[in-house]
Design a protein around this motif. Sequence first.
Motif: not given
Length: 227
Positions: A11, A14, A20, A22, A88, A106, A146, A175, A177, A198-199, A215-216
Amino acid sequence: MARIVVLTGAGISAESGIRTFRAVDGLWEDHRIEDVATPEGYAADPALVHAFYDERRRAVAAAEPNAAHLALAGLEARRPGDVLIVTQNIDDLHERAGSTRVSHIHGELGSALCEACGERMPWHGDLAGGPRCPSCGARALRPDVVWFGEAVYGLDDIFDAVALCEQFWVIGTSGAVTPAASLVAVAAEAGARTALLNLDAHDDLRLFDDVVLGPATVTVPEWVARF
Ligand code: OAD
């Protein structure tokens, strides 16, 4: 020891134009996760996986850090030695914003891993076509990222850092994983102040002292200005 540990996910990048994972369709850049982010997918079709990560590497090179990356780098500049970023993300936008303490749990697009000799090395070109490992000469280089089912990098040190920090912030990650998701539990247990930026809200917000939705590029600069 870092007083502030920040866990970041897709995120935060993004708004730099990097998608992203998902999304509602469950695909990553139009591919099934199991095809491009598992050892089995790589074994089944290495050419597809190389083409996929080569494309990601080029997209990241063309992207720019955004106001959220820059705000975290600015925080580190104001508080030298106090900030550790655990990301990540496999992009290098934190580093290009100016952050110097970044742990890529990762892996990184800017790194290759030789399956023959085990060497990890900076890598900025394509891996398609099977270039030779500069260390051992084998044509056995893979993206140093990874994949699902593989061990995350550096986790013991990160658990130690989180257990000792005063502030633990989670920015732009679903959150979902593990083991990254379990870090907030370690922080809360150790008495750190915890925040989620977080969004969308996570399903379980009980371990966060503060939750800032949005938004970040908006929330992160405002948040870090308080420290
Ligand atoms: P996800 O795609 O799972 O989640 C991204 C999160 O960022 C979601 O909770 C969004 O609500 C939030 N988000 C999206 N846009 C945002 C914005 N502009 N500002 C703030 N938040 C925003 O990505 P990750 O949590 O990073 O692992 O995924 C974790 C890991 O799962 C990845 O590193 C990868 C993936 O499978 C591996 O490849 C092993």
